[in-house]
Design a protein around this motif. Structure first.
Motif, PDB file in Angstrom:
ATOM      1  N   TYR A  17      10.907  80.310  45.085  1.00 33.86           N
ATOM      2  CA  TYR A  17      10.599  80.319  43.629  1.00 33.86           C
ATOM      3  C   TYR A  17       9.552  79.269  43.534  1.00 33.86           C
ATOM      4  O   TYR A  17       8.479  79.599  42.686  1.00 33.86           O
ATOM      5  CB  TYR A  17      11.971  79.572  42.539  1.00 33.86           C
ATOM      6  CG  TYR A  17      11.621  79.865  41.242  1.00 33.86           C
ATOM      7  CD1 TYR A  17      11.857  81.121  40.716  1.00 33.86           C
ATOM      8  CD2 TYR A  17      11.051  79.030  40.487  1.00 33.86           C
ATOM      9  CE1 TYR A  17      11.766  81.345  39.504  1.00 33.86           C
ATOM     10  CE2 TYR A  17      11.156  79.201  39.017  1.00 33.86           C
ATOM     11  CZ  TYR A  17      11.268  80.526  38.553  1.00 33.86           C
ATOM     12  OH  TYR A  17      11.027  80.668  37.274  1.00 33.86           O
ATOM     13  N   GLY A  18       9.500  78.013  44.064  1.00 34.23           N
ATOM     14  CA  GLY A  18       8.328  77.243  44.158  1.00 34.23           C
ATOM     15  C   GLY A  18       7.166  78.181  44.652  1.00 34.23           C
ATOM     16  O   GLY A  18       5.863  78.005  44.335  1.00 34.23           O
ATOM     17  N   ALA A  19       7.334  78.849  45.834  1.00 32.07           N
ATOM     18  CA  ALA A  19       6.112  79.692  46.325  1.00 32.07           C
ATOM     19  C   ALA A  19       5.782  80.606  45.527  1.00 32.07           C
ATOM     20  O   ALA A  19       4.531  81.117  45.230  1.00 32.07           O
ATOM     21  CB  ALA A  19       6.702  80.381  47.631  1.00 32.07           C
ATOM     22  N   SER A  20       6.687  81.341  44.636  1.00 31.17           N
ATOM     23  CA  SER A  20       6.280  82.404  43.439  1.00 31.17           C
ATOM     24  C   SER A  20       5.234  81.539  42.471  1.00 31.17           C
ATOM     25  O   SER A  20       4.431  82.082  41.856  1.00 31.17           O
ATOM     26  CB  SER A  20       7.575  83.042  42.974  1.00 31.17           C
ATOM     27  OG  SER A  20       8.074  83.601  43.762  1.00 31.17           O
ATOM     28  N   MET A  21       5.610  80.561  42.222  1.00 28.88           N
ATOM     29  CA  MET A  21       4.954  79.594  41.041  1.00 28.88           C
ATOM     30  C   MET A  21       3.471  79.150  41.755  1.00 28.88           C
ATOM     31  O   MET A  21       2.381  79.251  41.072  1.00 28.88           O
ATOM     32  CB  MET A  21       5.598  78.391  40.663  1.00 28.88           C
ATOM     33  CG  MET A  21       6.906  78.496  39.748  1.00 28.88           C
ATOM     34  SD  MET A  21       7.456  77.325  39.017  1.00 28.88           S
ATOM     35  CE  MET A  21       8.494  76.183  40.349  1.00 28.88           C
ATOM     36  N   LEU A  22       3.608  78.853  42.878  1.00 28.95           N
ATOM     37  CA  LEU A  22       2.229  78.725  43.683  1.00 28.95           C
ATOM     38  C   LEU A  22       1.265  79.943  43.576  1.00 28.95           C
ATOM     39  O   LEU A  22      -0.051  79.863  43.472  1.00 28.95           O
ATOM     40  CB  LEU A  22       2.444  78.093  45.108  1.00 28.95           C
ATOM     41  CG  LEU A  22       1.140  77.874  45.909  1.00 28.95           C
ATOM     42  CD1 LEU A  22       0.577  76.664  45.171  1.00 28.95           C
ATOM     43  CD2 LEU A  22       1.704  77.560  47.443  1.00 28.95           C
ATOM     44  N   GLN A  36      16.140  87.390  40.172  1.00 27.86           N
ATOM     45  CA  GLN A  36      16.708  87.194  41.396  1.00 27.86           C
ATOM     46  C   GLN A  36      17.550  85.809  41.436  1.00 27.86           C
ATOM     47  O   GLN A  36      18.669  85.675  41.930  1.00 27.86           O
ATOM     48  CB  GLN A  36      15.766  87.089  42.663  1.00 27.86           C
ATOM     49  CG  GLN A  36      16.252  87.237  43.863  1.00 27.86           C
ATOM     50  CD  GLN A  36      16.842  88.516  44.103  1.00 27.86           C
ATOM     51  OE1 GLN A  36      17.618  89.153  43.435  1.00 27.86           O
ATOM     52  NE2 GLN A  36      16.816  88.562  45.685  1.00 27.86           N
ATOM     53  N   VAL A  37      16.962  84.730  40.825  1.00 29.61           N
ATOM     54  CA  VAL A  37      17.601  83.611  40.881  1.00 29.61           C
ATOM     55  C   VAL A  37      18.912  83.444  40.067  1.00 29.61           C
ATOM     56  O   VAL A  37      20.052  83.260  40.264  1.00 29.61           O
ATOM     57  CB  VAL A  37      16.748  82.253  40.439  1.00 29.61           C
ATOM     58  CG1 VAL A  37      17.677  81.132  40.089  1.00 29.61           C
ATOM     59  CG2 VAL A  37      15.690  81.958  41.550  1.00 29.61           C
ATOM     60  N   LEU A  84      17.197  93.809  45.122  1.00 26.91           N
ATOM     61  CA  LEU A  84      16.059  93.216  44.523  1.00 26.91           C
ATOM     62  C   LEU A  84      15.332  92.223  45.447  1.00 26.91           C
ATOM     63  O   LEU A  84      14.042  92.214  45.476  1.00 26.91           O
ATOM     64  CB  LEU A  84      16.579  92.429  43.222  1.00 26.91           C
ATOM     65  CG  LEU A  84      15.349  91.743  42.515  1.00 26.91           C
ATOM     66  CD1 LEU A  84      14.262  92.672  42.125  1.00 26.91           C
ATOM     67  CD2 LEU A  84      15.710  90.800  41.069  1.00 26.91           C
ATOM     68  N   GLY A  85      15.975  91.662  46.374  1.00 26.96           N
ATOM     69  CA  GLY A  85      15.377  90.738  47.435  1.00 26.96           C
ATOM     70  C   GLY A  85      14.549  91.771  48.459  1.00 26.96           C
ATOM     71  O   GLY A  85      13.419  91.340  48.598  1.00 26.96           O
ATOM     72  N   VAL A  86      15.047  92.807  48.673  1.00 26.30           N
ATOM     73  CA  VAL A  86      14.254  93.884  49.459  1.00 26.30           C
ATOM     74  C   VAL A  86      13.143  94.409  48.923  1.00 26.30           C
ATOM     75  O   VAL A  86      11.990  94.344  49.446  1.00 26.30           O
ATOM     76  CB  VAL A  86      15.362  94.915  49.899  1.00 26.30           C
ATOM     77  CG1 VAL A  86      14.360  96.009  50.797  1.00 26.30           C
ATOM     78  CG2 VAL A  86      16.452  94.559  50.852  1.00 26.30           C
TER      79      VAL A  86
END
Length: 122
Positions: free
Chosen positions: A55-60, A92-93, A107-109
């Motif tokens: 999730y942090g990587a998505s915000m980045l 997803q979360v 959804l992850g795939v």
């Protein structure tokens, strides 16, 4: 002045590429930790921590897209892609916390495929 703008645009583009690569890697590691979730006692902890990192990587990714767009004067399209991805990560979360694997896993795939596609486009 034009040289400075070009340098900023290249830096923003590099940061964007790194952010997408990091996001792709974290999603892949989530798939690995999902397998461990089924086979080991520490899998749940690893998957939970990985979810926060992903999730942090998505915000980045969103931050990198905005920085590549605004100062460099590039296309706003990556910002829309990154924002859409952050929405998918949020869903997803929620699905993971609610234990809805019938939607969470596909959804992850999908997210991994979209992230690889975004990486290939850069």
């Amino acid at each position: 002045m034009a040289t400075q703008v070009t340098a900023n645009a290249q830096r923003g583009s590099s940061f964007l590429q790194i952010a997408i690569a990091l996001q792709t890697l974290t999603i892949f590691l989530q798939a690995v930790s999902a397998g461990l979730l089924l086979t080991s006692s520490y899998g749940e902890t690893l998957h939970g921590v990985g979810a926060r990192v992903m999730y942090g990587a998505s915000m980045l990714y969103v931050l990198a897209a905005v920085l590549a767009w605004k100062p460099g004067g590039g296309s706003p399209r990556p910002v829309w892609h990154a924002s859409g991805f952050l929405v998918l990560a949020s869903v997803q979360v929620v699905l993971g916390v609610a234990h809805v694997p019938s939607v969470h896993l596909p959804l992850g795939v999908l997210m991994f495929g979209l992230s690889v596609l975004a990486l290939a486009r850069r």
